[in-house]
Design a protein around this motif. Structure first.
Motif, short mmCIF file in Angstrom:
data_model
loop_
_atom_site.label_atom_id
_atom_site.label_comp_id
_atom_site.label_asym_id
_atom_site.label_seq_id
_atom_site.Cartn_x
_atom_site.Cartn_y
_atom_site.Cartn_z
N VAL A 91 0.85 -1.19 0.00
CA VAL A 91 0.00 0.00 0.00
C VAL A 91 0.89 1.23 0.00
CG1 VAL A 91 -1.92 -1.12 1.22
CG2 VAL A 91 -0.16 0.10 2.52
N GLU A 92 0.30 2.32 -0.47
CA GLU A 92 0.97 3.61 -0.41
C GLU A 92 0.89 4.15 1.02
OE1 GLU A 92 -0.56 7.63 -2.11
OE2 GLU A 92 0.50 6.62 -3.75
N VAL A 135 7.44 5.58 8.87
CA VAL A 135 6.84 4.29 8.52
C VAL A 135 7.70 3.15 9.07
CG1 VAL A 135 6.08 2.82 6.62
CG2 VAL A 135 5.88 5.31 6.43
N LEU A 136 7.04 2.11 9.58
CA LEU A 136 7.72 1.01 10.24
C LEU A 136 7.73 -0.29 9.42
CD1 LEU A 136 6.23 1.53 13.82
CD2 LEU A 136 8.42 2.36 12.93
N ASP A 137 7.06 -0.31 8.28
CA ASP A 137 6.97 -1.53 7.47
C ASP A 137 8.10 -1.60 6.44
OD1 ASP A 137 4.57 -2.63 8.60
OD2 ASP A 137 3.46 -1.03 7.59
N PRO A 138 8.40 -2.81 5.94
CA PRO A 138 9.43 -2.96 4.90
C PRO A 138 9.05 -2.20 3.62
CG PRO A 138 8.87 -5.09 5.87
CD PRO A 138 7.86 -4.12 6.36
N VAL A 139 10.02 -1.53 3.03
CA VAL A 139 9.76 -0.69 1.86
C VAL A 139 9.83 -1.53 0.59
CG1 VAL A 139 10.59 1.28 0.52
CG2 VAL A 139 10.64 1.37 3.01
N ALA A 140 8.79 -1.39 -0.24
CA ALA A 140 8.78 -2.04 -1.56
C ALA A 140 9.26 -1.07 -2.63
CB ALA A 140 7.39 -2.54 -1.90
N VAL A 141 8.78 0.18 -2.57
CA VAL A 141 9.20 1.24 -3.50
C VAL A 141 9.54 2.47 -2.66
CG1 VAL A 141 8.56 2.69 -5.45
CG2 VAL A 141 7.69 0.34 -5.31
N GLN A 191 6.07 11.91 -3.99
CA GLN A 191 5.48 10.58 -4.00
C GLN A 191 5.89 9.84 -2.72
OE1 GLN A 191 3.37 9.23 -6.18
NE2 GLN A 191 3.36 11.10 -7.42
N PRO A 192 4.91 9.36 -1.95
CA PRO A 192 5.25 8.62 -0.73
C PRO A 192 5.77 7.22 -1.07
CG PRO A 192 2.89 8.60 -1.08
CD PRO A 192 3.46 9.50 -2.13
N SER A 193 6.36 6.60 -0.09
CA SER A 193 6.86 5.24 -0.29
C SER A 193 5.70 4.25 -0.35
CB SER A 193 7.82 4.86 0.83
OG SER A 193 7.15 4.90 2.09
N ILE A 194 6.01 3.08 -0.88
CA ILE A 194 5.06 1.96 -0.92
C ILE A 194 5.67 0.83 -0.10
CG2 ILE A 194 3.91 0.26 -2.40
CD1 ILE A 194 3.90 2.34 -4.63
N VAL A 195 4.89 0.23 0.78
CA VAL A 195 5.44 -0.73 1.73
C VAL A 195 4.62 -2.02 1.73
CG1 VAL A 195 6.39 1.06 3.23
CG2 VAL A 195 4.08 0.18 3.66
N TYR A 196 5.27 -3.07 2.19
CA TYR A 196 4.60 -4.36 2.40
C TYR A 196 3.86 -4.32 3.74
CZ TYR A 196 7.64 -6.13 -1.34
OH TYR A 196 8.29 -6.34 -2.52
N ILE A 197 2.67 -4.91 3.77
CA ILE A 197 1.90 -4.91 5.01
C ILE A 197 1.62 -6.33 5.52
CG2 ILE A 197 0.86 -2.67 4.55
CD1 ILE A 197 -1.71 -4.15 3.71
N PHE A 235 -4.06 3.01 10.07
CA PHE A 235 -4.11 2.64 8.67
C PHE A 235 -3.54 1.24 8.46
CE2 PHE A 235 -3.63 7.31 8.84
CZ PHE A 235 -4.87 7.66 8.31
N LEU A 236 -3.58 0.77 7.23
CA LEU A 236 -3.08 -0.58 6.93
C LEU A 236 -1.58 -0.69 7.16
CD1 LEU A 236 -5.12 -1.28 3.66
CD2 LEU A 236 -5.45 -2.36 5.89
N TYR A 237 -0.84 0.38 6.91
CA TYR A 237 0.59 0.39 7.19
C TYR A 237 0.82 0.82 8.64
CZ TYR A 237 0.10 5.44 6.47
OH TYR A 237 -0.29 6.75 6.58
#
Length: 290
Positions: free
Chosen positions: A152-153, A161-167, A173-179, A222-224
């Motif tokens: 998710v964005e 942000v505390l989740d692993p970064v995908a993009v 543009q904000p980062s995109i992370v795995y949830i 949120f989801l992230y």
């Protein structure tokens, strides 16, 4: 600002599912029952038609849930104590999720491969003497997203942000992370509630006292996962003291007696905005029943 007229868009979704429910109840004694339940649930496909900066209409496939529950219900000590306890497990395939906010202030539907949850619930009600009542409950709820490729964005605002970064984040543009592995948003692992009340006859009516308390553990909005868009805990309590007679009731009360200041939700579009719970409130109330 929105980019001009929105072209006509037609989106259709459809599905069919068979749902069912099986339960059993066994009376161990006149005061104790045990039960078990297995059920298959279903939510129809969904369409999100919010058109703002993002002009895409998003859809989500139907979700299917298998749930299992077992517990015990009791009435003890000459019906002065009621105690219930249960445990449950569920797995939802293709859970429908809504990713909101982000750099485009979007509301996009998506499906997680699965969400697995389990937990415990216990509650009691006690009336030890005439006029005195206690109630309480506690629950543990684990509800984790299980989808290794789901991303998710993140926040349009500068959050941590505390989740692993995908993009990685780019300019504007904000980062995109795995949830994968995240607890569902707004789903505390622990909740606890307690009430106590006492009523005693005085003159033509009765004087009464009542207090209630609620605690929840940490939630993410949120989801992230992020440092800013979360709240560590919430503890709110209230007290009410009054006198009632015939059809009249006069009382003084206070809500959020500890003046706990907790965020309960947020907006992550372009700043660090949070909505908070109500502050401590004092008051006097007079009521008439018709």
């Amino acid at each position: 600002m929105g980019g001009g007229p929105v072209p006509e868009t037609t989106t259709r979704v459809k599905d069919s599912q068979l749902t069912w429910d099986v339960s059993a109840l066994q009376e161990v004694s006149p005061d104790v029952n045990v039960y078990a339940r297995v059920a298959k649930g279903y939510r129809a496909p969904a369409i999100q038609g919010r058109i703002l900066f993002d002009r895409q209409v998003s859809t989500a496939n139907s979700e299917r849930t298998m749930s299992y529950e077992a517990g015990i219900k009791t009435v003890l000590f000459d019906r002065k104590l009621r105690f219930n306890f249960d445990a449950y497990f569920f797995k939802t395939k293709d859970l429908q999720l809504s990713a909101v906010g982000g750099g485009t202030n979007a509301n996009l539907l998506l499906n997680a491969d699965a969400v697995k949850g389990h937990g415990l619930e216990a509650e009691f009600e006690a009336r030890p003497v005439t006029g005195l009542t206690f109630t309480g409950g506690v629950s543990l709820n684990i509800a984790k997203i299980r989808d290794s490729g789901l991303v998710v964005e993140t926040c349009g605002a500068p959050c941590t942000v505390l989740d692993p970064v995908a993009v990685p984040a780019a300019p504007f543009q904000p980062s995109i992370v795995y949830i994968d592995g995240n607890q569902l948003p707004q789903a505390p692992k622990w909740t606890i509630n307690f009430t106590a009340g006492y009523e005693h006859p005085v003159g033509p009516g009765s004087i009464y006292f009542y207090t209630d308390w609620y605690h929840r553990s940490k939630i993410q909005f949120f989801l992230y996962r992020s440092v800013e868009f979360s709240d560590d805990s919430l503890l709110e309590g209230g007290v009410r003291i009054g006198y009632k007679w015939d059809k009249f009731d006069v009382a003084g009360f206070v809500r959020n007696i500890t003046n706990d200041e907790s965020a309960v939700s947020g907006i992550d579009f372009n700043n660090l905005t949070a909505m908070v719970n109500e502050p401590r409130i004092w008051g006097v109330e007079f009521g008439v029943k018709f």
